[in-house]
Enzyme design. Structure first.
Site, mmCIF file in Angstrom:
data_model
loop_
_atom_site.group_PDB
_atom_site.id
_atom_site.type_symbol
_atom_site.label_atom_id
_atom_site.label_comp_id
_atom_site.label_asym_id
_atom_site.label_seq_id
_atom_site.Cartn_x
_atom_site.Cartn_y
_atom_site.Cartn_z
ATOM 1 N N GLY A 169 0.811 -1.207 0.000
ATOM 2 C CA GLY A 169 0.000 0.000 0.000
ATOM 3 C C GLY A 169 0.849 1.264 0.000
ATOM 4 O O GLY A 169 0.344 2.363 -0.201
ATOM 5 N N SER A 171 -3.276 2.661 9.276
ATOM 6 C CA SER A 171 -3.149 2.705 7.818
ATOM 7 C C SER A 171 -4.115 1.759 7.113
ATOM 8 O O SER A 171 -4.059 1.625 5.878
ATOM 9 C CB SER A 171 -1.729 2.285 7.442
ATOM 10 O OG SER A 171 -1.456 0.998 7.990
ATOM 11 N N TYR A 221 3.044 4.952 22.503
ATOM 12 C CA TYR A 221 2.923 5.590 21.198
ATOM 13 C C TYR A 221 2.967 7.095 21.430
ATOM 14 O O TYR A 221 2.083 7.645 22.088
ATOM 15 C CB TYR A 221 1.602 5.157 20.563
ATOM 16 C CG TYR A 221 1.416 5.594 19.126
ATOM 17 C CD1 TYR A 221 1.643 4.700 18.086
ATOM 18 C CD2 TYR A 221 0.971 6.880 18.808
ATOM 19 C CE1 TYR A 221 1.447 5.068 16.762
ATOM 20 C CE2 TYR A 221 0.790 7.265 17.484
ATOM 21 C CZ TYR A 221 1.027 6.357 16.470
ATOM 22 O OH TYR A 221 0.834 6.711 15.156
#
Lengths: 541, 541
Positions: free
Chosen positions: B129, B196, B459
């Site tokens: 992708g 994503s 994160y």
């Protein structure tokens, strides 16, 4: 351990129950042979060939008292505990014995020993508990004139036990029971119970990618290893003890299962759990193996599995009932009950739950609902307790069977649920065909003991009359027939016994020629001269 | 996808909410710059240098229409979607563009393309992708004069979907949403939702060892891969699709995360699950990040975790509240409620459950009990639904921030619970120090989104004013500071973004020099000439 069999040296040999023994006698057509192992003095042992200079160098590293060359030590390190190992040992064949047994006390000593052996061209066999059933610790020289066995029995520390992260770091020589004792003092457990538990080590678990009887719940050892250190002739590889990472390929997974061919695992950090508050084990009966397998699949895929889930096929159920038979009234009543419910000749399942009491109760109730929906009837906690008591008994019993001239062997595989029936039939068929063809028709039994959402393990036990004078050829033929069937019918050549020496011929079928090349590439980088555990894991180039 | 940013070509740019934009403007000291990407015609693109003969050979393999050299195709394959990628693209720099984009339709064509490139000395970048945020698809030539990007967009079949074993086999180019659609038609789901998701592929998931937002429940991709096929210049490696095996080291784990440097993953068999009957997402508030982390740890270690478990620190909570602010009465009432309960300035947690309705209800009730015991108060399902709606919005928002001259970047790591606080402070501190030292003090936010019994992921998102004319230097300095802090303070350099190009300088710290050597050994065996994705994963020799 006894040099010729299972159990502590000097411990009494367990005897076969009379009814079971009689049944085997009849069904296998045994004679009246009694074949004890030869006395240790009669064992044939070559003279050690390690050059004096190397011996002195090794003694300088680990201390003189930790380099052994006496008869008992050498015989004990001549073999693992596979059927052919025991056949050879009991007959007095220790012709493959290592030249010395070296026991390092710390990682730095392991490194120095490897350096010394690498420069002297001496093969090295890492040795934990020596319980391999696939020839993993055989002293194969791989073209080197001399060989030492590196026994890790002195490296038995728990380096760290972390209650916050639920992790523990061990040296490789820690035995299963010692690991549990060390952990229990901090309220923790590893929960790893292979049948070899009493004599197997943490390093051995990791090096052979082991699974234990409670691995459906606690996870296989490869799921429990967070990080490790491995000393190779080329240096140390360390993988960090981390819960997860996306930093490229997993080198941890390249070292787990490397079976001493890449280096010596000197430290492993494992996930551990709180000691269970409660343990509940119970027996269930299915009308057929097929019905039981379907129920187990449904239970596993609904995430309702117990921590221990075992299902014996019809033949294993019949034989284990006979072996456990007491002839009591309670037993007769039980048999009548099963007959009335249509479960005569059915299959026994053992289900075990461990953990927090409330969760055990909740999970148990859910699993029981699914077992009932799958056609099972409950047999109460007595079979569960009996299984727990006898869970490590198999290898002891094997010695008693060998005394009577019985060929007894186990092998195991795993596949997806879609291929389960095909593989089950193919392996059983191959064993029956091979052994019947030799005039020694076998009893072949199977159980499922590790469940995954996508499939399960199959564990076969088979017994036959030994072919006198051709015991090893008989074994080789049966093993080859079963292994060919496994790789042809979508199984793995081993679910938890590792490759060792015995599975090497099927390694290319398992991972492909290029896969084998990849493993060789790793070996060449870590062990350029090839001294580490020659003849294991990798097919000859 | 847009050549310069996120989202489908021609789709509208999402705008920043006014209140959030004003706050960022003030706190970051933004000017009034508006910096849209240059028009495609102004992008600087070198002439392709692929020799005619090679071009013809490639066209002969895949068909002429599947070898592209037009401006749009080349610009689109010049970069992934990292911050430096977007900075370069938006400024019109496509100087690294591949010479051609080749789209094979089947595994055999992949093999033929690799053979052609290997013999012609052409570098190959596998491309799914193109969503890498670590430079994973950059056309680095690694000393080869020419380079093609191998785009897998035509390989989009589900080869098998097995309801019995709950497995599915995909070609690599299948996009996340397409995989879910194909599976849903059989009542199945993969449950893998990285941010994503809309543009990422199955092959990319596997090649980068990806984790998704629901991986606490569904498992990371490396836990879901049962088997795969990988085509390398040296041939095909296939690992059998099996639930478990002890047949030596795991070659599957050597290929998962190999990031196109060993070969092209052409098939992956994954564990899948029944489509969930029910989904329940809800918000909770903790007084502090520390309190929330402790509650999450307790919940995870009691095996009571939800499928999605996210906890924002104070700063992330404050900023996401501002970004979502509507100024409504309900919102004001909500804020008053939090203040009264001592949760003003606290931390937002999102908890999601998926599955069978009865189990969702049972698990939810248990987790809620543990959250309450850990000091949390519930905010109902509205924040949960809002999070679900916006779960893939981050990269769109980034484009809007770039338009305004904001440096916005994310990075992630994981560690054990024992090192969590240390790592959290160290990374945040390093980012603040680095960026403040450059005169662009940042906002640094963090959340936990993947739980393991032994630890968790961290994160980080950070924003600062872009250094005009030194955007890449600013990024490089902040990235290096954070990465140094990560490897020093017991973190992994990446929990789910992979190594790509950007993390290569920390690879030796992650796996050691000998670990890097092991990866090189694998590469040399599968890709002897080194044409596969040069400059990624492995430090230069």
């Amino acid at each position: 351990m006894k040099w010729w069999g299972w159990g502590e040296d000097g411990s009494e040999q367990p005897s076969l129950p009379a009814q079971g023994a009689a049944m085997l006698h009849d069904e296998l057509g045994l004679g009246d042979r009694y074949l004890p192992p030869v006395p240790i003095e009669q064992v044939r042992l070559p003279d050690p060939v390690l050059p004096e200079g190397v011996l002195a160098r090794l003694a300088g590293i680990v201390g003189e008292e930790y380099v052994r060359q006496d008869r008992l030590a050498r015989v004990r390190h001549t073999a693992g505990r596979s059927y052919p190992d025991l056949v050879r040992l009991r007959s007095g064949d220790a012709s493959a014995a290592p030249d010395a047994i070296v026991c390092p006390g710390a990682e730095a000593e392991v490194a120095d020993v490897l350096t010394a052996c690498d420069s002297a061209g001496v093969a090295v066999v890492p040795f934990g508990g020596g319980t391999s059933v696939v020839g993993g610790v055989e002293p194969l020289r791989g073209g080197f004139p001399a060989l030492i066995t590196l026994d890790l029995r002195r490296m038995i520390r728990m380096i760290d036990g972390d209650r916050t992260s639920l992790t523990a770091t061990f040296e490789p020589g820690v035995l299963g029971p010692r690991a549990e004792t060390l952990l229990a003092s901090r309220g923790l457990t590893l929960g790893h119970f292979p049948q070899s538990y009493e004599f197997a080590t943490i390093g051995g678990y990791v090096a052979t990618r082991s699974a234990g009887q409670a691995s459906t719940g606690y996870g296989r050892i490869d799921e429990l290893v967070l990080g490790l250190r491995c000393v190779a002739p080329a240096g140390v590889v360390e993988t960090k003890a981390l819960p997860a990472s996306a930093a490229g390929p997993s080198l941890r997974e390249l070292l787990v299962g490397s079976e001493g061919t890449l280096g010596v695992i000197t430290e492993a950090t494992l996930s551990v759990r709180p000691l269970p508050e409660e343990r509940r084990y119970e027996g269930w009966s299915f009308r057929s193996f097929h019905e039981g397998v379907e129920a187990f699949r449904a239970m596993e895929q609904a995430e309702a599995s117990p921590d221990v889930a075992r299902l014996s096929d019809e033949e294993e159920t019949r034989l284990s009932m006979a072996m456990a038979s007491s002839g009591s009234t309670a037993e007769r009543v039980g048999k009548t009950y099963l007959r009335v419910r249509g479960h005569e000749g059915g299959c026994l399942a053992i289900i075990g739950f461990e953990g927090d009491s409330k969760e055990v109760s909740r999970r148990r109730s859910r699993a029981r609902g699914m077992l009932r929906a799958g056609g099972a009837i409950q047999l109460g906690e007595r079979p569960g307790r009996a299984w727990l008591r006898g869970r490590f008994a198999g290898p002891y019993l094997r010695d008693a069977l060998l005394d009577r001239g019985v060929f007894v062997e186990t092998l195991e595989t795993a596949t997806t649920w879609s291929h389960f029936e095909e593989l089950y039939r193919a392996v059983g068929g191959a064993l029956r065909e091979s052994l019947s063809g030799r005039g020694t028709p076998p009893l072949v039994m199977c159980h499922v003991s590790h469940l995954y959402p996508s499939g399960a393990s199959l564990y076969f036990t088979f017994l036959a009359r030994q072919e006198e004078g051709a015991e090893l050829e008989q074994w080789q033929a049966a093993k080859a027939a079963a292994s060919d069937a496994i790789v042809t019918h979508h199984g793995t050549i081993t679910h938890h016994h590792a490759i060792g020496q015995d599975h090497v011929p099927w390694m290319a079928a398992e991972v492909g020629e290029l896969g084998v090349e990849l493993l060789r590439a790793a070996k060449e980088r870590l062990d350029p001269r090839g001294i580490m555990n020659p003849g294991k894991l990798l097919p000859p180039a």
